[in-house]
Design an enzyme around this catalytic site. Structure first.
Site, PDB file in Angstrom:
ATOM      1  CE  LYS A  47      -7.305  -3.384   7.399  1.00 23.86           C
ATOM      2  NZ  LYS A  47      -6.313  -3.053   7.106  1.00 23.86           N
ATOM      3  CB  CYS A  79      -0.546   0.209   1.318  1.00 24.40           C
ATOM      4  SG  CYS A  79      -2.269   0.837   1.311  1.00 24.40           S
ATOM      5  CD  GLU A 103     -14.042  -3.788  -4.914  1.00 23.32           C
ATOM      6  OE1 GLU A 103     -12.975  -4.526  -4.751  1.00 23.32           O
ATOM      7  OE2 GLU A 103     -14.310  -3.069  -4.775  1.00 23.32           O
ATOM      8  CE1 TYR A 124      -1.448  -4.800  14.597  1.00 21.28           C
ATOM      9  CE2 TYR A 124      -3.326  -4.733  14.339  1.00 21.28           C
ATOM     10  CZ  TYR A 124      -2.955  -4.128  13.503  1.00 21.28           C
ATOM     11  OH  TYR A 124      -2.406  -3.538  12.219  1.00 21.28           O
ATOM     12  NE  ARG A 172      -6.313   4.607   4.324  1.00 20.66           N
ATOM     13  CZ  ARG A 172      -5.912   5.891   5.069  1.00 20.66           C
ATOM     14  NH1 ARG A 172      -6.071   6.636   3.952  1.00 20.66           N
ATOM     15  NH2 ARG A 172      -4.687   5.651   5.598  1.00 20.66           N
ATOM     16  CB  CYS A 227      -2.361   5.004   2.932  1.00 25.42           C
ATOM     17  SG  CYS A 227      -2.141   3.587   4.017  1.00 25.42           S
ATOM     18  CE  LYS A 231      -7.647  -0.877   4.224  1.00 25.94           C
ATOM     19  NZ  LYS A 231      -6.688  -1.101   4.452  1.00 25.94           N
ATOM     20  CB  CYS A 286      -4.722   3.931   0.137  1.00 31.01           C
ATOM     21  SG  CYS A 286      -5.145   3.684   1.721  1.00 31.01           S
ATOM     22  NE  ARG A 307      -7.026   4.598   8.589  1.00 36.25           N
ATOM     23  CZ  ARG A 307      -8.123   5.236   7.777  1.00 36.25           C
ATOM     24  NH1 ARG A 307      -8.463   6.279   7.967  1.00 36.25           N
ATOM     25  NH2 ARG A 307      -8.583   4.235   7.215  1.00 36.25           N
TER      26      ARG A 307
HETATM   27  C1  PBG Z   1      -2.898   0.215   4.557  1.00 35.13           C
HETATM   28  C2  PBG Z   1      -3.527  -0.635   5.470  1.00 35.13           C
HETATM   29  C3  PBG Z   1      -4.900  -0.265   6.856  1.00 35.13           C
HETATM   30  C4  PBG Z   1      -5.166  -1.334   7.477  1.00 35.13           C
HETATM   31  C5  PBG Z   1      -4.015  -2.141   7.372  1.00 35.13           C
HETATM   32  N1  PBG Z   1      -3.506  -2.162   6.319  1.00 35.13           N
HETATM   33  C6  PBG Z   1      -4.801   0.975   7.318  1.00 35.13           C
HETATM   34  C7  PBG Z   1      -5.896   1.898   6.112  1.00 35.13           C
HETATM   35  O1  PBG Z   1      -5.870   1.398   5.753  1.00 35.13           O
HETATM   36  O2  PBG Z   1      -6.267   3.193   6.724  1.00 35.13           O
HETATM   37  C8  PBG Z   1      -5.328  -1.286   8.885  1.00 35.13           C
HETATM   38  C9  PBG Z   1      -4.795  -2.243   9.783  1.00 35.13           C
HETATM   39  C10 PBG Z   1      -5.938  -2.306  11.375  1.00 35.13           C
HETATM   40  O3  PBG Z   1      -6.006  -1.196  12.107  1.00 35.13           O
HETATM   41  O4  PBG Z   1      -4.587  -3.121  12.019  1.00 35.13           O
HETATM   42  N2  PBG Z   1      -3.295   0.440   4.244  1.00 35.13           N
END
Ligand code: PBG
Length: 325
Positions: free
Chosen positions: A247, A119, A232, A312, A216, A121, A194, A129, A204
């Site tokens: 996610k 990504c 998707e 995590y 986003r 971002c 997502k 992103c 973030r």
């Molecule tokens: C990058 C990305 C994000 C997460 C994983 N890859 C952040 C987002 O899309 O803002 C989030 C992971 C998390 O909250 O644990 N695009």
């Protein structure tokens, strides 16, 4: 009382309960997300994610020792570059922080499965992103850079790449580019479904990737939609995705279920940062039993159909599962 069916017969003690247990949480299910950054001997805890750190390369290597000792099979790497720019060039720099981390990890732990988040971002000054022009996110130009990012990560030794940007057509472009340069054996784990979610807040903070303007919602999905998510997923499957990520996970069990039922591919549930933060905060207050809540949450994701759990909590879970009691 004359009862022919007595479900409690199979709950009478732990032996029979274990024998009839339908789902199992295993350490081999786990993927541990980690943040790497510049510096030396630094390990900075993310305030909203107790127990999760931004590592410099040397402390990252020390942390991997524990990951491997706990028999966690895989890590998912995110990088925080020294400097950010409009083009997110740190994402596809051969000497980028993730590329360096991958090389180091594979050199010391060749059997650890290293997955890289693809990504922009974390690397863009505006925090989006993709590339931005006049306040809008450019899809196709971004896809080129994502493919470039995936290649540089594969060249560094990544075992699998995980595009998380939600641009249209990126899985196909990454597949094609990887194949072109001889990386046809590298799988793509796609963040296919997502959502534009409030649950990413702590991430973030960890990645310094909060968008500097807007949000986003023009690329991540509306939490109110599921048919769209299945479309998707279908597109990513057609384009060559090997594993599908749903996610966030906790509020999206329906999607884990439907994705698994419909496509039959391996599904990974991403137990995201905000989900982690909520559990940690409540546990710190003594309001919930952290171990029970985490294990119950993760088994719920497996019940819904997840094969893999990006979490995590991975280190704690591995410790709890490995404990003999
Ligand atoms: C990058 C990305 C994000 C997460 C994983 N890859 C952040 C987002 O899309 O803002 C989030 C992971 C998390 O909250 O644990 N695009």
């Amino acid at each position: 009382m004359q009862l022919i069916k007595r479900p409690r017969r199979l709950r009478i003690n732990e032996v029979i309960r274990t024998m009839v247990r339908e789902h199992h949480l295993m350490v081999t299910d786990l993927i541990y997300p980690m943040f790497v950054t510049y510096g030396e001997s630094s390990k900075t805890e993310i305030p909203s994610m107790p127990g999760i750190y931004q590592y410099s390369l040397d402390t990252f290597l020390l942390a991997l020792k524990e990951v491997v000792a706990l028999k966690i099979p895989a890590v998912l790497l995110f990088g925080i570059p020294e400097t950010k720019d409009e083009m997110g060039s740190g994402a596809y720099d051969e000497q980028g922080i993730v590329q360096q981390a991958v090389r180091l990890a594979k050199k010391h732990y060749p059997n650890l499965y290293v997955i890289t988040d693809v990504c922009l971002c974390e690397y863009t000054s505006h925090g989006h992103c993709g590339l931005v022009e006049d306040g809008t996110i450019l899809n196709d130009a971004t896809v080129d850079l994502l493919a470039k990012t995936a290649i540089s990560q594969a060249q560094a030794g990544a075992d699998m790449v995980a595009p998380s940007d939600m641009m249209d057509g990126r899985v196909g472009a990454i597949r094609e580019t990887l194949d072109l340069i001889g990386f046809c054996h590298i799988p793509i784990m796609s963040y296919a479904a997502k959502y534009a979610s409030g649950f990413y807040g702590p991430f973030r903070e960890a990645a310094g990737s909060t968008p500097q303007f807007g949000d986003r919602r023009s690329y991540q999905m509306d939490p109110a939609n599921t048919d769209e998510a299945l479309r998707e997923v279908a597109l990513d499957v057609e384009e060559g995705a090997d594993i599908i990520i749903v996610k966030p996970a906790m509020a999206y069990g329906d999607l884990i279920y439907r994705t698994k039922q419909r496509f039959g591919l391996p599904v990974a549930a991403y137990n995201v940062s905000g989900e982690y933060a909520m559990v940690k905060a409540a546990a710190a207050q003594g309001w919930i039993d952290e171990e029970r809540i985490v294990l119950e949450t993760l088994i719920g994701m497996k019940r819904a159909g997840a094969d893999l759990l990006i979490t995590y909590h991975a280190l704690d879970v591995a410790r709890w599962l490995g404990r003999e009691d």
